[in-house]
Design a protein around this motif. Structure first.
Motif, PDB file in Angstrom:
ATOM      1  N   ARG A 186     -27.953  24.080 -60.516  1.00 37.51           N
ATOM      2  CA  ARG A 186     -26.899  22.346 -60.111  1.00 37.51           C
ATOM      3  C   ARG A 186     -26.937  22.636 -59.441  1.00 37.51           C
ATOM      4  NH1 ARG A 186     -28.022  21.253 -64.374  1.00 37.51           N
ATOM      5  NH2 ARG A 186     -27.297  20.718 -66.273  1.00 37.51           N
ATOM      6  N   ALA A 187     -26.673  23.518 -58.176  1.00 35.01           N
ATOM      7  CA  ALA A 187     -26.082  24.190 -57.091  1.00 35.01           C
ATOM      8  C   ALA A 187     -27.420  23.681 -56.229  1.00 35.01           C
ATOM      9  CB  ALA A 187     -25.351  25.237 -56.379  1.00 35.01           C
ATOM     10  N   ALA A 188     -27.206  22.976 -54.558  1.00 35.22           N
ATOM     11  CA  ALA A 188     -27.869  22.421 -53.691  1.00 35.22           C
ATOM     12  C   ALA A 188     -28.791  23.540 -53.460  1.00 35.22           C
ATOM     13  CB  ALA A 188     -27.945  21.630 -52.355  1.00 35.22           C
ATOM     14  N   GLN A 189     -28.071  24.537 -53.283  1.00 35.21           N
ATOM     15  CA  GLN A 189     -28.613  26.007 -53.233  1.00 35.21           C
ATOM     16  C   GLN A 189     -28.120  26.914 -54.006  1.00 35.21           C
ATOM     17  OE1 GLN A 189     -27.523  25.896 -48.601  1.00 35.21           O
ATOM     18  NE2 GLN A 189     -29.650  26.967 -48.374  1.00 35.21           N
ATOM     19  N   PRO A 190     -29.143  27.786 -54.050  1.00 36.90           N
ATOM     20  CA  PRO A 190     -28.744  28.840 -55.139  1.00 36.90           C
ATOM     21  C   PRO A 190     -27.091  29.957 -54.806  1.00 36.90           C
ATOM     22  CG  PRO A 190     -30.051  29.808 -54.018  1.00 36.90           C
ATOM     23  CD  PRO A 190     -30.849  28.704 -53.485  1.00 36.90           C
ATOM     24  N   PRO A 191     -25.754  29.652 -56.137  1.00 38.75           N
ATOM     25  CA  PRO A 191     -25.006  29.967 -56.015  1.00 38.75           C
ATOM     26  C   PRO A 191     -25.025  31.346 -55.130  1.00 38.75           C
ATOM     27  CG  PRO A 191     -25.293  29.237 -57.767  1.00 38.75           C
ATOM     28  CD  PRO A 191     -26.961  29.310 -57.105  1.00 38.75           C
ATOM     29  N   HIS A 192     -23.682  32.621 -55.186  1.00 41.76           N
ATOM     30  CA  HIS A 192     -23.527  33.273 -55.272  1.00 41.76           C
ATOM     31  C   HIS A 192     -23.180  33.607 -56.668  1.00 41.76           C
ATOM     32  CE1 HIS A 192     -23.390  34.237 -51.047  1.00 41.76           C
ATOM     33  NE2 HIS A 192     -22.424  32.955 -50.844  1.00 41.76           N
ATOM     34  N   VAL A 193     -23.648  34.779 -57.168  1.00 41.12           N
ATOM     35  CA  VAL A 193     -23.287  35.140 -58.912  1.00 41.12           C
ATOM     36  C   VAL A 193     -23.128  36.663 -59.293  1.00 41.12           C
ATOM     37  CG1 VAL A 193     -24.577  35.618 -61.353  1.00 41.12           C
ATOM     38  CG2 VAL A 193     -25.572  34.018 -58.907  1.00 41.12           C
ATOM     39  N   LEU A 194     -22.078  36.166 -60.029  1.00 38.08           N
ATOM     40  CA  LEU A 194     -20.869  37.367 -60.366  1.00 38.08           C
ATOM     41  C   LEU A 194     -21.289  37.659 -62.093  1.00 38.08           C
ATOM     42  CD1 LEU A 194     -19.309  39.859 -59.952  1.00 38.08           C
ATOM     43  CD2 LEU A 194     -17.534  38.624 -60.145  1.00 38.08           C
ATOM     44  N   VAL A 195     -21.866  38.466 -62.780  1.00 41.34           N
ATOM     45  CA  VAL A 195     -21.399  39.055 -63.469  1.00 41.34           C
ATOM     46  C   VAL A 195     -20.696  40.136 -64.225  1.00 41.34           C
ATOM     47  CG1 VAL A 195     -23.095  39.575 -65.627  1.00 41.34           C
ATOM     48  CG2 VAL A 195     -24.179  38.448 -63.625  1.00 41.34           C
ATOM     49  N   MET A 196     -20.140  39.763 -65.629  1.00 39.97           N
ATOM     50  CA  MET A 196     -18.887  40.435 -65.830  1.00 39.97           C
ATOM     51  C   MET A 196     -19.288  41.128 -67.336  1.00 39.97           C
ATOM     52  SD  MET A 196     -15.247  39.350 -63.839  1.00 39.97           S
ATOM     53  CE  MET A 196     -15.550  38.056 -65.078  1.00 39.97           C
ATOM     54  N   THR A 197     -19.210  41.938 -67.218  1.00 39.69           N
ATOM     55  CA  THR A 197     -18.907  42.817 -68.847  1.00 39.69           C
ATOM     56  C   THR A 197     -18.548  44.051 -69.101  1.00 39.69           C
ATOM     57  OG1 THR A 197     -20.813  43.516 -69.457  1.00 39.69           O
ATOM     58  CG2 THR A 197     -21.265  44.181 -67.867  1.00 39.69           C
ATOM     59  N   ALA A 198     -18.193  44.210 -70.015  1.00 40.79           N
ATOM     60  CA  ALA A 198     -17.698  45.243 -70.410  1.00 40.79           C
ATOM     61  C   ALA A 198     -18.312  46.179 -71.633  1.00 40.79           C
ATOM     62  CB  ALA A 198     -15.893  44.460 -71.296  1.00 40.79           C
ATOM     63  N   THR A 199     -19.491  45.633 -71.490  1.00 43.70           N
ATOM     64  CA  THR A 199     -20.592  46.264 -72.642  1.00 43.70           C
ATOM     65  C   THR A 199     -20.872  47.795 -71.850  1.00 43.70           C
ATOM     66  OG1 THR A 199     -21.366  44.660 -73.650  1.00 43.70           O
ATOM     67  CG2 THR A 199     -22.329  46.040 -73.660  1.00 43.70           C
ATOM     68  N   PRO A 200     -20.334  49.078 -72.101  1.00 44.91           N
ATOM     69  CA  PRO A 200     -20.854  49.922 -71.457  1.00 44.91           C
ATOM     70  C   PRO A 200     -22.145  50.049 -71.330  1.00 44.91           C
ATOM     71  CG  PRO A 200     -19.729  50.603 -73.875  1.00 44.91           C
ATOM     72  CD  PRO A 200     -19.874  49.127 -73.035  1.00 44.91           C
ATOM     73  N   ILE A 201     -22.638  50.574 -70.238  1.00 49.11           N
ATOM     74  CA  ILE A 201     -24.256  51.110 -69.824  1.00 49.11           C
ATOM     75  C   ILE A 201     -24.434  52.070 -69.532  1.00 49.11           C
ATOM     76  CG2 ILE A 201     -26.526  49.748 -69.485  1.00 49.11           C
ATOM     77  CD1 ILE A 201     -24.397  46.733 -69.371  1.00 49.11           C
ATOM     78  N   PRO A 202     -25.076  53.279 -69.731  1.00 52.74           N
ATOM     79  CA  PRO A 202     -24.964  54.389 -69.434  1.00 52.74           C
ATOM     80  C   PRO A 202     -26.235  53.560 -67.975  1.00 52.74           C
ATOM     81  CG  PRO A 202     -25.756  54.294 -71.731  1.00 52.74           C
ATOM     82  CD  PRO A 202     -25.171  53.028 -71.284  1.00 52.74           C
ATOM     83  N   ARG A 203     -25.886  54.125 -66.817  1.00 48.37           N
ATOM     84  CA  ARG A 203     -26.048  54.023 -65.940  1.00 48.37           C
ATOM     85  C   ARG A 203     -28.158  54.101 -65.361  1.00 48.37           C
ATOM     86  NH1 ARG A 203     -26.785  57.553 -60.476  1.00 48.37           N
ATOM     87  NH2 ARG A 203     -27.549  59.031 -61.802  1.00 48.37           N
ATOM     88  N   THR A 204     -28.936  54.507 -66.185  1.00 42.29           N
ATOM     89  CA  THR A 204     -30.469  54.668 -66.693  1.00 42.29           C
ATOM     90  C   THR A 204     -30.491  52.990 -67.518  1.00 42.29           C
ATOM     91  OG1 THR A 204     -30.661  55.637 -68.210  1.00 42.29           O
ATOM     92  CG2 THR A 204     -30.757  56.227 -65.811  1.00 42.29           C
ATOM     93  N   VAL A 205     -30.115  52.819 -68.074  1.00 40.78           N
ATOM     94  CA  VAL A 205     -30.271  51.410 -68.795  1.00 40.78           C
ATOM     95  C   VAL A 205     -29.943  50.383 -67.461  1.00 40.78           C
ATOM     96  CG1 VAL A 205     -29.372  50.072 -70.519  1.00 40.78           C
ATOM     97  CG2 VAL A 205     -29.223  52.459 -70.825  1.00 40.78           C
TER      98      VAL A 205
END
Ligand code: ADP
Ligand code: MG
Length: 785
Positions: free
Chosen positions: A458-477
């Motif tokens: 949707r953007a002329a240039q790739p936008p910045h992306v921030l993904v938020m999650t509360a799903t706990p994920i171990p570090r290696t995952v």
């Protein structure tokens, strides 16, 4: 046990053959071996084994097409002949594994007319019968007299004769390269994942043909890496895995092959990170005199240290002409929204727009309201109560009225709305932005990469992306599944958060506890608080697809058990059942029963995806305003819903939910002044994986710890993607928890390799492996949470 007394050849009645070459004529033959072409990992099997065999191996579910496919089709386990039990020593009632030869194969008929198969087998020390019911699927079909197999199962006695009924059966290859009985007894027999048409010994033979044909294999791992980590070369690893002489051989093989998996994955991710960092975008540096500064000045609370730090990192990245690609992980209730709002405002201050994507309409609407309230006059440009500097907030969801929607779309397109909030409706054609600078994806696990890409487009240039999650994920995952995102974590909860106590209401064992749920809710309501009652589905009767069902079927999160949100039954469930059970009830059954019964007199309302949008809205507004006591809802309330006065949540049939879902749901309480209570109701009896999950959830409210407990009980394939239907391609051996050290090392090595040689020109073997992996398994899969 089986030393010198191991059944000699004549006792068993067969003689291990010398070599297996003679067998080739029966199933396999070599085609143009060694001369004419070089065998590589992606060489089709049709060029190595006989066409008929290649065709069988290629059939589903095995799907083995290339040399690498077959070599990577590793034994599921190994039987050591000498570790097996003698038939003579079998003990009734014990589960044992024996190796025996079929001496008689009969098909009999029971008085009921049903047929069943009976084998008589011997290992020379004694005889046993093996009975299979269900002849159409019985392994006996592949066991004519004379064949040899391993039988594992419980031993019992029928008319004085030892027997096993429906044991696990693996046909074995009777030929062996050695006629030394000691060696024969010590040898490890590989047991392969087989299919109905291709038995383990057939695979075993094909692999042996292949290994004997392939004298050398180009090794994808750089030689210096092999040396530094003391790994065997690839050819040796396959040899040791398929024809081990000891458990140590298998271990050495596995360690080496895990490296292949880990390095391949990490190189792909390093290349993606590199590609992203090579993209250009518009820098959005923060301004000291913009909306963000004004907003910060009137926040009703002090930011936590974590919120401040992550905020600073994000602002630095937004100020760069390279797209940010960041995952913000934070415990439920840790205050991710305000971090996102601050990032969005920085972009607006820099002249751009920010979009916030939420997984459900309820959450999008709530975000819209919450953020509008949080921004106050700063979010009301053009309205009477505007406080300059100000922008506008637009809401785009499927069910916003036509006129409001037109206005919202116009505001997004002409840039007057700095913040655009919505569901996936935002992704549809026809939604245009004036200058999209930042995309925030909330509760990421509901969004696949396709959606993120659609928004990016949707953007002329790739936008910045921030993904938020509360799903706990171990570090290696996180490192494996989200390996191309930089990760920030909010570890603190805002001050004043209340502890949540979780109880499993094991109704099958303690029927009286059911009433305690309702008692507890009445107590909380009497104390001025509010409650949620969550059901796995809207109704016990199926009607079409609902928002909840969609959510349940959608691209599922990284670390959640398969969702069993519950297939609705044909007949409506009557509750309570004769024995008092509440199992299977949906919102539509539970609500009227509660209203007339245990919760009579309280103000109840239903909330679920099948309600019209304005009804949903009005229920949420009334609940938030304290005009309702109890919300009987589906998982629409799972993410984000924020009513601090709610102190108790009862989750019905909690065994049907995955761990992270339960954790999310529990996060709906404990947000205000009162301590939170979470009641996990289940009618499941006994110790099952589901009840174990509930015990885990009750044991800790620490999301990371929970993820660990949960992951420990599951297969990697589930973790990396449900779409992998039992066979996680690319990751077969790696165990994300146990192999943490190896994964960390591989990540480091991958980063070095890619930094020095982005296209891996100097490592064609590795490049090829990666091409195969990418071809096999789209990158989306790696990104999917
Ligand atoms: P989540 O991380 O689960 O999305 P939210 O962003 O919904 O959490 O925040 C939960 C609640 O905490 C909201 O009511 C929010 O206003 C509040 N909150 C956020 N940050 C702070 C803070 N620093 N101090 C006090 N309350 C906060
Ligand atoms: Mg949230």
């Amino acid at each position: 046990m089986l030393t010198a007394g191991y059944p000699s050849d004549d006792r068993v009645g067969f003689r291990p053959r010398l070599g297996f070459g003679r067998r080739l004529a029966t199933g396999l033959s070599l085609v143009g071996c060694s001369i004419g072409f070089v065998i590589e990992l992606d060489t089709p099997l049709t060029r190595v084994v006989e066409a008929r065999m290649a065709k069988r191996l290629a059939e589903r579910p095995l799907g083995l097409v290339t040399v690498a496919d077959l070599l990577d089709h590793l034994p599921r386990r190994y039987h050591q002949r000498g570790e097996l039990t003698n038939l003579r020593d079998l003990v009734e009632g014990e589960v044992s594994t024996v190796h025996a030869k079929v001496v008689k194969h009969e098909s009999r008929q029971a008085r009921t007319g049903r047929r069943f198969d009976v084998l008589t087998v011997t290992d020379g020390t004694a005889q046993m019968t093996v009975t299979y019911f269900n002849p159409s699927r019985s392994p006996a079909r592949r066991l004519p007299a004379g064949s040899v197999a391993a039988f594992s199962g419980k031993v019992d006695r029928f008319r004085k004769q030892l027997q096993m009924v429906n044991p696990e059966t693996n046909r074995l290859d009777e030929d062996d390269e050695s006629d030394d009985p000691d060696r024969w007894a010590r040898a490890l027999v590989p047991i392969y994942p087989a299919s109905e048409h291709v038995a383990s010994p057939v695979i075993s033979r094909s692999v042996r043909v292949l290994l004997d044909t392939v004298a050398e294999l180009p090794d994808p791992l750089p030689a210096d890496l092999l040396a530094r980590y003391r790994l065997v070369d690839l050819r040796t690893a396959y040899e040791l895995a398929h024809r081990p002489e000891s458990r140590g051989d298998v271990e050495r093989a596995h360690r080496r092959l895990k490296w292949d998996e880990a390095l391949t994955l990490q190189v792909i991710l390093a290349q993606r990170r590199r590609a992203i960092s090579a993209m250009a975008t518009v820098a959005r540096p923060a301004r000291p005199d913009g909306i963000l500064a004004a907003f910060d000045g009137q926040l009703p609370f002090a930011l936590t240290e974590g919120q401040r730090e992550v905020g600073a990192t994000i602002q630095e990245e937004l100020a760069e002409p390279v797209p940010m690609h960041r995952l913000l992980q934070g415990e439920v209730g840790s205050g991710k929204t305000v971090v996102a709002v601050r990032a969005m405002l920085a972009v607006v201050d820099a002249g751009g727009q920010a979009a916030l994507l939420a997984p459900t309409e309820t959450l999008a609407t709530q975000h819209y309201r919450g953020i509008r309230a949080l921004l106050g006059g700063f979010g009301r440009a053009g309205e009477l109560d505007e406080t300059p500097p100000a922008t506008r907030i637009a809401l785009v969801t499927g069910s916003v009225g036509a006129r409001a929607k037109r206005a919202a779309l116009a505001a997004a397109a002409d840039g007057s709305a700095g913040l655009v909030i919505g569901t996936h409706a935002l992704l549809h054609e026809g939604v245009a932005f004036h200058d999209l600078g930042l995309v925030v994806v909330d509760e990421q696990h509901r969004f696949g990469v396709e959606q993120r890409d659609a928004l990016r487009a949707r953007a002329a240039q790739p936008p910045h992306v921030l993904v938020m999650t509360a799903t706990p994920i171990p570090r290696t995952v996180a490192m494996t599944v989200f390996g191309d995102l930089e990760v920030s974590t909010l570890t603190q909860l805002p001050a004043g958060r209340q502890p949540i106590s979780t109880f499993v209401v094991d109704a099958a064992a303690h029927p009286a506890w059911r009433d305690r749920i309702w008692g507890r809710i009445r107590d909380e309501v009497a104390a001025g608080h509010q409650a949620y009652v969550v059901c796995p589905r809207i109704s016990s009767v199926a009607v079409g697809r609902d928002e909840e069902d969609l959510a349940a079927a959608g691209d599922d999160e990284a670390s959640d058990a398969p969702r069993r949100a519950g297939k609705a039954t044909e007949r409506p469930v009557t509750i309570p059942a004769e024995d008092g059970s509440l199992a299977g009830a949906g919102v539509e059954e539970l609500l009227p029963w509660l209203a007339d019964g245990p919760l009579a007199g309280l103000r109840l309302a239903a909330l679920h995806g099948r309600l019209p949008a304005d009804a949903k809205d009005s229920v949420m507004t009334r609940f938030a305003a304290g005009e309702l006591d109890v919300l009987v809802a589906t998982t629409v309330i799972e993410v984000g819903v924020d009513v601090p006065n709610a102190t108790v949540i009862a989750i019905m049939d909690a065994d049907r939910f995955g761990v992270s879902q339960l954790h999310q749901l529990r996060g709906r309480v404990g947000r205000g002044q009162g301590a939170g209570v979470c009641l996990l109701h289940t009618e499941v009896d006994g110790d099952t994986p589901a009840t174990q999950r509930l015990a885990n959830v009750a044991a800790t409210t620490d999301g990371a710890e929970l993820a660990r407990l949960d992951l420990g009980q599951r297969k990697e394939g589930d973790v990396l993607g449900a779409s992998q239907s039992g066979r996680a391609r690319g990751v077969r051996l790696l165990e994300l928890l146990k192999d943490e050290r190896l994964i960390l090392d591989a990540r480091e090595e991958a980063a070095r390799l890619v930094a020095a040689d982005p296209e891996l020109v100097a490592h064609p073997g590795l490049g090829r492996r990666i091409a195969i992996a990418l071809d096999d398994r789209p990158v989306e899969f790696l990104e999917k949470g």
